[in-house]
Design an enzyme around this catalytic site. Sequence first.
Site, PDB file in Angstrom:
ATOM      1  N   GLY A  14       0.807  -1.216   0.000  1.00 49.51           N
ATOM      2  CA  GLY A  14       0.000   0.000   0.000  1.00 49.51           C
ATOM      3  C   GLY A  14       0.842   1.268   0.000  1.00 49.51           C
ATOM      4  O   GLY A  14       0.701   2.134  -0.876  1.00 49.51           O
ATOM      5  N   ALA A  90       9.245  -2.838   3.401  1.00 50.87           N
ATOM      6  CA  ALA A  90       8.550  -4.109   3.627  1.00 50.87           C
ATOM      7  C   ALA A  90       8.243  -4.280   5.114  1.00 50.87           C
ATOM      8  O   ALA A  90       9.109  -4.047   5.956  1.00 50.87           O
ATOM      9  CB  ALA A  90       9.412  -5.269   3.144  1.00 50.87           C
ATOM     10  N   GLY A  91       7.033  -4.666   5.418  1.00 53.06           N
ATOM     11  CA  GLY A  91       6.687  -4.875   6.826  1.00 53.06           C
ATOM     12  C   GLY A  91       5.385  -5.649   6.970  1.00 53.06           C
ATOM     13  O   GLY A  91       4.549  -5.656   6.060  1.00 53.06           O
ATOM     14  N   GLN A 148       2.106   0.488  21.157  1.00 53.59           N
ATOM     15  CA  GLN A 148       0.688   0.293  20.844  1.00 53.59           C
ATOM     16  C   GLN A 148       0.192  -0.987  21.511  1.00 53.59           C
ATOM     17  O   GLN A 148       0.865  -2.032  21.409  1.00 53.59           O
ATOM     18  CB  GLN A 148       0.469   0.226  19.327  1.00 53.59           C
ATOM     19  N   GLY A 150      -1.218  -4.360  21.961  1.00 49.71           N
ATOM     20  CA  GLY A 150      -1.338  -5.466  21.012  1.00 49.71           C
ATOM     21  C   GLY A 150      -0.234  -5.528  19.972  1.00 49.71           C
ATOM     22  O   GLY A 150      -0.312  -6.309  19.030  1.00 49.71           O
ATOM     23  N   TYR A 154       5.678  -5.535  16.917  1.00 44.97           N
ATOM     24  CA  TYR A 154       5.761  -4.495  15.875  1.00 44.97           C
ATOM     25  C   TYR A 154       6.388  -3.211  16.431  1.00 44.97           C
ATOM     26  O   TYR A 154       7.258  -2.601  15.792  1.00 44.97           O
ATOM     27  CB  TYR A 154       4.343  -4.240  15.376  1.00 44.97           C
ATOM     28  N   PRO A 184       5.054   6.631   9.751  1.00 45.11           N
ATOM     29  CA  PRO A 184       3.648   6.882   9.420  1.00 45.11           C
ATOM     30  C   PRO A 184       2.732   6.618  10.611  1.00 45.11           C
ATOM     31  O   PRO A 184       3.021   5.771  11.457  1.00 45.11           O
ATOM     32  CB  PRO A 184       3.357   5.865   8.308  1.00 45.11           C
TER      33      PRO A 184
HETATM   34  N1  CAA Z   1      -5.880  -0.080  25.729  1.00 43.70           N
HETATM   35  C1  CAA Z   1      -6.187  -0.685  26.894  1.00 43.70           C
HETATM   36  N2  CAA Z   1      -6.897  -1.814  26.986  1.00 43.70           N
HETATM   37  C2  CAA Z   1      -7.309  -2.367  25.838  1.00 43.70           C
HETATM   38  C3  CAA Z   1      -7.028  -1.784  24.582  1.00 43.70           C
HETATM   39  C4  CAA Z   1      -6.296  -0.588  24.575  1.00 43.70           C
HETATM   40  N3  CAA Z   1      -5.977   0.025  23.417  1.00 43.70           N
HETATM   41  N4  CAA Z   1      -7.563  -2.565  23.629  1.00 43.70           N
HETATM   42  C5  CAA Z   1      -8.158  -3.610  24.257  1.00 43.70           C
HETATM   43  N5  CAA Z   1      -8.028  -3.467  25.588  1.00 43.70           N
HETATM   44  C6  CAA Z   1      -8.518  -4.359  26.637  1.00 43.70           C
HETATM   45  C7  CAA Z   1      -9.913  -4.856  26.317  1.00 43.70           C
HETATM   46  O1  CAA Z   1     -10.862  -3.937  26.793  1.00 43.70           O
HETATM   47  C8  CAA Z   1      -9.958  -6.176  27.071  1.00 43.70           C
HETATM   48  O2  CAA Z   1     -10.119  -5.923  28.436  1.00 43.70           O
HETATM   49  P1  CAA Z   1     -10.786  -7.028  29.444  1.00 43.70           P
HETATM   50  O3  CAA Z   1      -9.910  -8.236  29.375  1.00 43.70           O
HETATM   51  O4  CAA Z   1     -10.762  -6.350  30.752  1.00 43.70           O
HETATM   52  O5  CAA Z   1     -12.141  -7.264  28.883  1.00 43.70           O
HETATM   53  C9  CAA Z   1      -8.549  -6.695  26.875  1.00 43.70           C
HETATM   54  O6  CAA Z   1      -7.716  -5.545  26.654  1.00 43.70           O
HETATM   55  C10 CAA Z   1      -8.456  -7.604  25.660  1.00 43.70           C
HETATM   56  O7  CAA Z   1      -7.225  -8.232  25.692  1.00 43.70           O
HETATM   57  P2  CAA Z   1      -6.978  -9.492  24.779  1.00 43.70           P
HETATM   58  O8  CAA Z   1      -5.612 -10.034  25.029  1.00 43.70           O
HETATM   59  O9  CAA Z   1      -8.099 -10.489  24.943  1.00 43.70           O
HETATM   60  O10 CAA Z   1      -6.998  -8.834  23.345  1.00 43.70           O
HETATM   61  P3  CAA Z   1      -7.850  -9.253  22.098  1.00 43.70           P
HETATM   62  O11 CAA Z   1      -7.499 -10.643  21.729  1.00 43.70           O
HETATM   63  O12 CAA Z   1      -9.278  -8.893  22.309  1.00 43.70           O
HETATM   64  O13 CAA Z   1      -7.324  -8.284  20.920  1.00 43.70           O
HETATM   65  C11 CAA Z   1      -5.776  -6.902  19.746  1.00 43.70           C
HETATM   66  C12 CAA Z   1      -6.248  -7.449  21.095  1.00 43.70           C
HETATM   67  C13 CAA Z   1      -5.676  -8.020  18.689  1.00 43.70           C
HETATM   68  C14 CAA Z   1      -4.405  -6.347  19.945  1.00 43.70           C
HETATM   69  C15 CAA Z   1      -6.759  -5.828  19.241  1.00 43.70           C
HETATM   70  O14 CAA Z   1      -6.965  -4.909  20.300  1.00 43.70           O
HETATM   71  C16 CAA Z   1      -6.192  -5.081  18.048  1.00 43.70           C
HETATM   72  O15 CAA Z   1      -6.206  -5.559  16.918  1.00 43.70           O
HETATM   73  N6  CAA Z   1      -5.684  -3.855  18.262  1.00 43.70           N
HETATM   74  C17 CAA Z   1      -5.143  -3.007  17.208  1.00 43.70           C
HETATM   75  C18 CAA Z   1      -3.658  -2.984  17.254  1.00 43.70           C
HETATM   76  C19 CAA Z   1      -3.175  -1.958  16.244  1.00 43.70           C
HETATM   77  O16 CAA Z   1      -3.304  -0.762  16.426  1.00 43.70           O
HETATM   78  N7  CAA Z   1      -2.603  -2.441  15.116  1.00 43.70           N
HETATM   79  C20 CAA Z   1      -2.145  -1.556  14.094  1.00 43.70           C
HETATM   80  C21 CAA Z   1      -2.133  -2.300  12.785  1.00 43.70           C
HETATM   81  S1  CAA Z   1      -1.737  -1.236  11.432  1.00 43.70           S
HETATM   82  C22 CAA Z   1      -0.156  -0.856  11.660  1.00 43.70           C
HETATM   83  O17 CAA Z   1       0.538  -1.415  12.460  1.00 43.70           O
HETATM   84  C23 CAA Z   1       0.407   0.207  10.781  1.00 43.70           C
HETATM   85  C24 CAA Z   1       1.030   1.274  11.582  1.00 43.70           C
HETATM   86  O18 CAA Z   1       2.256   1.384  11.558  1.00 43.70           O
HETATM   87  C25 CAA Z   1       0.178   2.225  12.334  1.00 43.70           C
END
Ligand code: CAA
Length: 248
Positions: A14, A90-91, A148, A150, A154, A184
């Site tokens: 992208g 690449a990433g 970040q 999760g 990364y 970015p």
């Molecule tokens: N901050 C604090 N708590 C959070 C949170 C956050 N941002 N997000 C989720 N939680 C909490 C939830 O409320 C939940 O709490 P409870 O257990 O008390 O209910 C708990 O954390 C969930 O934890 P899990 O381990 O069960 O997480 P999950 O399996 O539901 O999913 C995740 C977690 C897959 C990381 C999902 O939150 C996600 O996809 N997040 C996005 C991550 C992200 O920003 N990726 C960017 C991709 S694009 C990129 O990387 C390009 C770039 O350079 C910007």
Amino acid sequence: MSKRVALVTGGNGGIGSAICRELAAQGHVVVAGYFPPEKESAEAWQKQMKEQGSTIALCALDVANFADCERAVAQITEEFGSVDILVNCAGITRDGTLKKMPEANWKAVIATNLDSAFNVTRHVINGMLDKGWGRIVNIASVNGQRGQFGQANYSAAKAGMHGFTMAVALETAAKGITVNTVSPGYIATAMTEAMPEEVLKSIVNSVPMRRMGKPEEIANAVAWLASEGNGYTTGANIPVNGGLFTSH
Ligand code: CAA
């Protein structure tokens, strides 16, 4: 304007596509490195670029594999001349909280997003040093600057990438080479499209500009860093994130 040889890893992705288009528009010879198993889709992408007016060469290049990078860079050098502009773009993501992260997801992200910077740059750096000119741009992320939820894998890889930028910038500053990072924010690509919709929505709502970035907005920053005009910015980390993260 001098015509240079540019290699963009992940060039068919992208952000990579926009970078390839911009560098080609500036008259450079552009080679897009693609992940070898994606040969068919990379060729279709190349055809599409051509139809849209951009001529871009392709080279299979597994950035996680040091020997494959050596082979690919030798092939590009033989065909087009030594690489003057390298964009390490690449990433991959393998998001998940640390408490559940399989070792394979840690290793894959570190190999593709961080080892890659060494694997590719190591094979182009001596050509740039011999020539006394070079531009290296490493594509990191806002999430390497601020962390970040999760993304332990990364965020670690992208933060490490800027450490690499700073060190190599010092080693090459007196040799006509600049080395910089572009970080970015959330850009509209397949990578962010793969995120859970609600999570993405809430992140975009927290962006001061209230929108995602466009790949072209990253490409513009890269093109400037890669230009003749940028002779004095090196070791920098340029944020392109809509105000999502600001720092000194
Ligand atoms: N901050 C604090 N708590 C959070 C949170 C956050 N941002 N997000 C989720 N939680 C909490 C939830 O409320 C939940 O709490 P409870 O257990 O008390 O209910 C708990 O954390 C969930 O934890 P899990 O381990 O069960 O997480 P999950 O399996 O539901 O999913 C995740 C977690 C897959 C990381 C999902 O939150 C996600 O996809 N997040 C996005 C991550 C992200 O920003 N990726 C960017 C991709 S694009 C990129 O990387 C390009 C770039 O350079 C910007």
